[in-house]
Design an enzyme around this catalytic site. Structure first.
Site, short mmCIF file in Angstrom:
data_model
loop_
_atom_site.label_atom_id
_atom_site.label_comp_id
_atom_site.label_asym_id
_atom_site.label_seq_id
_atom_site.Cartn_x
_atom_site.Cartn_y
_atom_site.Cartn_z
N LYS A 38 36.52 -13.53 32.05
CA LYS A 38 35.44 -12.90 31.29
C LYS A 38 35.93 -11.95 30.21
O LYS A 38 35.16 -11.56 29.33
CB LYS A 38 34.49 -12.18 32.23
CG LYS A 38 33.76 -13.09 33.20
CD LYS A 38 32.86 -14.09 32.49
CE LYS A 38 32.05 -14.92 33.47
NZ LYS A 38 31.14 -15.85 32.79
N SER A 268 35.47 -18.31 43.52
CA SER A 268 35.03 -19.33 42.56
C SER A 268 36.21 -20.19 42.11
O SER A 268 36.06 -21.40 41.88
CB SER A 268 34.34 -18.69 41.35
OG SER A 268 35.20 -17.80 40.67
#
Length: 303
Positions: A38, A268
């Protein structure tokens, strides 16, 4: 020339994970400064806002997040002198919440799994207070960040001549696999890689407990960072397959990767690796690429 921490975002390696005759190449995004993929999106959005004069020192920026985006924005806010307000469902990990506070960000929690509520509150607060809305779930710059940075890096690394360090057995990967939170990573990388490798397949990953893209209903799950309750930026017409992974399976794979390969990544990332191996097995292919999204130390209370 004064270098900032954020000048070192990107240029992460592809790391091989081999099982039998199958190899999954994971892009090691946990090596970014705040510890996740991110950083790319957050810096891209804030750099654009700075260049347009929308934000400056002492501006307040605000984002709804499941964690990694909030950490990335909080790091950048600290670096650049912004004030940061983060809105997040309360069932995200305690490590995330503590990291926000260490960066000096303000955290507002909403109900468990309520990403729609977090987004609505963010929008209302930004409108009422004149804060900058990072808007990661609907911002096209989220896709553009990965089209301009992550996609080209993957292609360049894969295409290295063998004498310069390439160990790929095939001329091109069979598949690119990524879990979707906002969908920006999947869509941006897909756009670039399809320009270079026309035949590459694109696979989205979502939690089995919240299989929205597969036609199911939003639900609570433990694969933080993906399956945030909507498709958001994902265009399913551009996706070849959707894989669903159960939370317990993702956690087991995450632990296995730490113990056998020394890769201490997040849940994830474990789901991404599992889905890639499954796809390669089911389609009789040898090599694929996925994203190792973040570091595992922000999941200790969950694992």
């Amino acid at each position: 020339m004064n270098m900032k921490l954020s000048d070192h975002i990107g240029k992460t390696p592809l790391i091989p994970i081999t099982l039998g005759n199958l190899t999954v190449w994971g892009k090691a995004e946990f090596m970014n400064p705040s510890g996740s993929v991110k950083d790319r999106m957050a810096s891209f959005i804030l750099n654009d806002a700075q260049q347009r004069g929308v934000i400056q020192k002492n501006s307040t920026i605000c984002e709804a997040t499941s964690g990694n985006s909030g950490i990335a924005f909080a790091m950048l806010a600290s670096e650049r002198g912004y004030k940061m307000v983060i809105i997040m469902p309360s069932n995200m990990s305690e490590e995330r919440k503590k990291m926000f506070k260490y960066y000096g960000a303000t955290l507002i929690e909403v109900d468990e799994g309520d990403f729609d509520g977090a987004i609505e509150l963010r929008d209302n607060l930004c409108k009422r207070n004149g804060w900058f809305n990072c808007n990661q779930f609907h911002n096209p710059l989220n896709i553009e960040a990965h089209y301009q940075t992550t996609g080209p890096e993957i292609y360049e690394d894969w295409s290295l001549p063998k004498e310069k360090g390439s160990y790929r057995r095939t001329d091109s990967p069979a598949v690119f696999v990524a879990g979707t939170g906002t969908g920006g990573t999947l869509m941006g990388i897909r756009k670039f890689l399809k320009e270079k490798w026309e035949d590459i397949k694109i696979v989205a990953v979502e939690p089995a407990e919240s299989a929205v893209m597969s036609g199911g209903e939003p639900g609570l799950h433990g694969i933080q960072g993906i399956g945030d309750g909507s498709k958001f930026l994902v265009d399913l017409d551009l996706v070849d397959d959707i894989r669903v992974i159960e939370t317990d399976c993702a956690k087991s794979i995450t632990k296995h990767l730490a113990r056998k390969y020394g890769l201490f990544i997040g849940i994830s990332g474990g789901a991404n690796v599992m889905a890639t191996f499954q796809w390669l097995r089911d389609n009789n292919k040898k090599e694929g690429i996925t994203i190792l999204c973040d570091r595992g130390d922000r999941y200790l209370s969950c694992l």
